[in-house]
Design an enzyme around this catalytic site. Structure first.
Site, PDB file in Angstrom:
ATOM      1  N   CYS A 114       0.827  -1.220   0.000  1.00 44.78           N
ATOM      2  CA  CYS A 114       0.000   0.000   0.000  1.00 44.78           C
ATOM      3  C   CYS A 114       0.856   1.263   0.000  1.00 44.78           C
ATOM      4  O   CYS A 114       0.348   2.366  -0.213  1.00 44.78           O
ATOM      5  CB  CYS A 114      -0.924   0.013   1.212  1.00 44.78           C
ATOM      6  SG  CYS A 114      -2.093  -1.348   1.213  1.00 44.78           S
ATOM      7  N   HIS A 173      -2.733   7.026   5.165  1.00 43.48           N
ATOM      8  CA  HIS A 173      -3.278   5.848   4.485  1.00 43.48           C
ATOM      9  C   HIS A 173      -4.626   5.520   5.123  1.00 43.48           C
ATOM     10  O   HIS A 173      -4.757   5.490   6.344  1.00 43.48           O
ATOM     11  CB  HIS A 173      -2.294   4.688   4.662  1.00 43.48           C
ATOM     12  CG  HIS A 173      -2.713   3.424   4.008  1.00 43.48           C
ATOM     13  ND1 HIS A 173      -3.421   3.398   2.834  1.00 43.48           N
ATOM     14  CD2 HIS A 173      -2.517   2.124   4.358  1.00 43.48           C
ATOM     15  CE1 HIS A 173      -3.643   2.139   2.493  1.00 43.48           C
ATOM     16  NE2 HIS A 173      -3.120   1.349   3.404  1.00 43.48           N
ATOM     17  N   ASN A 214     -10.012   0.647   2.327  1.00 47.88           N
ATOM     18  CA  ASN A 214      -8.581   0.677   2.029  1.00 47.88           C
ATOM     19  C   ASN A 214      -8.375   0.319   0.554  1.00 47.88           C
ATOM     20  O   ASN A 214      -8.569  -0.832   0.168  1.00 47.88           O
ATOM     21  CB  ASN A 214      -7.867  -0.324   2.946  1.00 47.88           C
ATOM     22  CG  ASN A 214      -6.380  -0.395   2.704  1.00 47.88           C
ATOM     23  OD1 ASN A 214      -5.874   0.139   1.723  1.00 47.88           O
ATOM     24  ND2 ASN A 214      -5.667  -1.068   3.593  1.00 47.88           N
TER      25      ASN A 214
HETATM   26  N1  COA Z   1     -16.994  -8.663  11.823  1.00 45.66           N
HETATM   27  C1  COA Z   1     -17.237  -9.103  13.068  1.00 45.66           C
HETATM   28  N2  COA Z   1     -16.269  -9.612  13.849  1.00 45.66           N
HETATM   29  C2  COA Z   1     -15.018  -9.656  13.354  1.00 45.66           C
HETATM   30  C3  COA Z   1     -14.712  -9.207  12.067  1.00 45.66           C
HETATM   31  C4  COA Z   1     -15.745  -8.686  11.289  1.00 45.66           C
HETATM   32  N3  COA Z   1     -15.575  -8.214  10.045  1.00 45.66           N
HETATM   33  N4  COA Z   1     -13.385  -9.366  11.853  1.00 45.66           N
HETATM   34  C5  COA Z   1     -12.874  -9.914  12.958  1.00 45.66           C
HETATM   35  N5  COA Z   1     -13.862 -10.097  13.869  1.00 45.66           N
HETATM   36  C6  COA Z   1     -13.789 -10.665  15.219  1.00 45.66           C
HETATM   37  C7  COA Z   1     -12.589 -11.547  15.417  1.00 45.66           C
HETATM   38  O1  COA Z   1     -12.836 -12.830  14.915  1.00 45.66           O
HETATM   39  C8  COA Z   1     -12.462 -11.506  16.911  1.00 45.66           C
HETATM   40  O2  COA Z   1     -13.382 -12.402  17.462  1.00 45.66           O
HETATM   41  P1  COA Z   1     -12.984 -13.285  18.749  1.00 45.66           P
HETATM   42  O3  COA Z   1     -12.689 -12.297  19.831  1.00 45.66           O
HETATM   43  O4  COA Z   1     -14.202 -14.087  18.968  1.00 45.66           O
HETATM   44  O5  COA Z   1     -11.788 -14.083  18.332  1.00 45.66           O
HETATM   45  C9  COA Z   1     -12.892 -10.102  17.277  1.00 45.66           C
HETATM   46  O6  COA Z   1     -13.625  -9.615  16.157  1.00 45.66           O
HETATM   47  C10 COA Z   1     -11.765  -9.168  17.569  1.00 45.66           C
HETATM   48  O7  COA Z   1     -10.758  -9.368  16.592  1.00 45.66           O
HETATM   49  P2  COA Z   1      -9.486  -8.447  16.478  1.00 45.66           P
HETATM   50  O8  COA Z   1      -8.637  -8.967  15.368  1.00 45.66           O
HETATM   51  O9  COA Z   1      -8.883  -8.235  17.813  1.00 45.66           O
HETATM   52  O10 COA Z   1     -10.198  -7.107  16.033  1.00 45.66           O
HETATM   53  P3  COA Z   1      -9.536  -5.708  15.837  1.00 45.66           P
HETATM   54  O11 COA Z   1     -10.174  -4.724  16.716  1.00 45.66           O
HETATM   55  O12 COA Z   1      -8.027  -5.803  15.836  1.00 45.66           O
HETATM   56  O13 COA Z   1      -9.973  -5.356  14.340  1.00 45.66           O
HETATM   57  C11 COA Z   1      -9.027  -5.357  12.147  1.00 45.66           C
HETATM   58  C12 COA Z   1      -9.581  -6.197  13.265  1.00 45.66           C
HETATM   59  C13 COA Z   1      -8.629  -6.248  10.983  1.00 45.66           C
HETATM   60  C14 COA Z   1     -10.098  -4.382  11.684  1.00 45.66           C
HETATM   61  C15 COA Z   1      -7.817  -4.554  12.700  1.00 45.66           C
HETATM   62  O14 COA Z   1      -6.930  -5.450  13.330  1.00 45.66           O
HETATM   63  C16 COA Z   1      -7.060  -3.826  11.629  1.00 45.66           C
HETATM   64  O15 COA Z   1      -7.562  -2.913  11.018  1.00 45.66           O
HETATM   65  N6  COA Z   1      -5.768  -4.146  11.438  1.00 45.66           N
HETATM   66  C17 COA Z   1      -4.945  -3.481  10.471  1.00 45.66           C
HETATM   67  C18 COA Z   1      -5.280  -4.040   9.125  1.00 45.66           C
HETATM   68  C19 COA Z   1      -4.735  -3.208   8.015  1.00 45.66           C
HETATM   69  O16 COA Z   1      -4.623  -2.026   8.106  1.00 45.66           O
HETATM   70  N7  COA Z   1      -4.414  -3.892   6.918  1.00 45.66           N
HETATM   71  C20 COA Z   1      -3.992  -3.297   5.720  1.00 45.66           C
HETATM   72  C21 COA Z   1      -2.661  -2.667   5.851  1.00 45.66           C
HETATM   73  S1  COA Z   1      -2.271  -1.931   4.328  1.00 45.66           S
END
Ligand code: COA
Length: 377
Positions: free
Chosen positions: A115, A255, A285
């Site tokens: 990205c 970003h 994104n």
């Molecule tokens: N809908 C509902 N629940 C979801 C979900 C969704 N779309 N995606 C994940 N969950 C759940 C998980 O399974 C987890 O459940 P559990 O507690 O039963 O295991 C719970 O939500 C929390 O997961 P977690 O990974 O801790 O959530 P988070 O607050 O970190 O959010 C992201 C997840 C992916 C949104 C976040 O980690 C993120 O944005 N990371 C950076 C990703 C990024 O920027 N990528 C591109 C870089 S260029």
């Protein structure tokens, strides 16, 4: 007297596909909710490529208005850089398709840095212009990242969307364009954001499809931690390199990966959140198109004006990051002036000499072949 050259952002454009997928649409596809996506990411909807959209067609659609605004046509371009992780094909580089579709007659290359690609591209193009090697450069970020998304994986499918945005850089004698930049990479974290198959290590096979190894796999928490740390650290360093303070920046363009990462960045920078431009709610994104698309929309909305200082930061697969401090507008060098800058004049002379020598050699080739045949007999 030697005058420093700058690379002014002289034109810009964007293309977003018409097809919208809302959080409500995703509720029907995976176990998620509008509330969860909005609270955890800030995203409400994203655009997904239409039947006729290709990476190259989107890149061209974003580039044409950028060229027009810069007062150029494609033949005026000295270089095209297309930044992407989702080219039309593994080969050729999509940049050559874009060069041909635009009708340009110049070098073109594809740049991949996750990205962060477009910000890497902007820094690269600036360096070519500052050195006097080239005058007019097109830098495009174009992404159909949806092709690599598993729409049964709720962690990734809610995040990403497709888009393209482009800028044209022209030389200027007034401080403008990129004032400072930082390019970063931490390959030890390569598996935090990863497509396992489809490269030379694991070519595509039947197992690839069975196990969904051709999709993006992401350790969301790891990427989140990395991004929250690097955003403020890199912004502070790059702003200092430009001889500025965080308060001097008129607008931050981060970003558009997760609104919570931006919140953390603003807090660590001790800057008001309102100074951080966001359009994540509309597009999610869009990978390497994310930062230029946000910049173009900030310009369209009048959030930026000539002379403003902007800090832009991207991060992504690699893991990579890239930050630039840019000053908008002011001054341009006439083509005649830049053509006769020492570096450019030497370059043009060298190219002319080589062209003449190539022509002479080509003309003499049948004669050499004839002489060799006589010798062999
Ligand atoms: N809908 C509902 N629940 C979801 C979900 C969704 N779309 N995606 C994940 N969950 C759940 C998980 O399974 C987890 O459940 P559990 O507690 O039963 O295991 C719970 O939500 C929390 O997961 P977690 O990974 O801790 O959530 P988070 O607050 O970190 O959010 C992201 C997840 C992916 C949104 C976040 O980690 C993120 O944005 N990371 C950076 C990703 C990024 O920027 N990528 C591109 C870089 S260029």
């Amino acid at each position: 007297m030697f005058k420093e050259r700058y690379a002014k952002i002289s034109g810009w454009g964007k293309y977003v596909p018409e097809h919208v997928i809302t959080n409500k649409d995703l509720e029907k596809m995976v176990d998620t909710s509008d509330e969860w996506i909005t609270q955890r990411t800030g995203i409400k909807e994203r655009r997904i490529r239409g039947e006729n959209d290709t990476n190259s067609s989107m890149a061209v659609a974003a580039s044409l208005p950028a060229l027009e605004m810069a007062g150029l046509t494609a033949v005026d371009l000295d270089l095209i850089i297309v930044c992407t992780s989702s080219p039309d094909y593994l080969l050729p580089p999509v940049s050559s398709q874009v060069q041909d579709m635009l009708g340009a007659n110049c070098g073109a290359f594809q740049l991949t840095a996750g990205c962060s690609g477009w910000v890497y591209g902007l820094a690269t193009a600036t360096s070519f212009i500052k050195s006097g090697m080239y005058n007019n450069i097109l830098v495009v970020g174009s992404e159909i990242i949806s092709f690599a998304i598993d729409y049964t994986d709720r962690q990734t499918c809610v995040l990403f969307g497709d888009a393209a945005a482009a800028v044209v850089l022209k030389p200027s004698e007034e401080p403008s364009g990129v004032l400072s930049f930082e390019l970063g990479s931490d390959g030890s974290e390569y598996d935090a954001l990863h497509v396992y198959d489809g490269g030379s290590t694991n070519p595509v096979s039947a197992i690839t499809y069975e196990q969904g190894r051709h999709y993006i796999h992401m350790d969301g928490r790891r990427v989140f931690k990395f991004a929250s740390r690097v955003v403020a650290q890199s912004l502070k360093r790059t702003i200092a390199d430009a001889g500025l303070f965080p308060d001097d920046i008129d607008l931050y363009i981060p970003h558009q990966a997760n609104a919570r990462i931006v919140d953390a960045g603003a807090r660590l920078m001790r800057q008001p959140l309102e100074k951080f431009y966001m359009n994540i709610h509309k597009y999610g994104n869009t990978s390497t198109a994310s930062v230029p698309l946000a910049m173009v929309e900030a310009l369209e909305e009048g959030r930026l004006k000539e002379g403003d200082k902007v800090a832009m930061i991207a991060f992504g697969a690699g893991l990579t990051w890239a930050t630039v401090v840019v000053q908008l507008g002011v001054g341009e060098i006439s083509p005649a002036h830049s053509l006769f800058s020492t570096g450019r004049a030497q370059y043009v002379a060298k190219r002319a000499r080589e062209t003449v020598l190539d022509g002479v050699q080509a003309a003499l080739l049948p004669l050499y072949t004839f002489i060799e045949r006589i010798r062999d007999n």
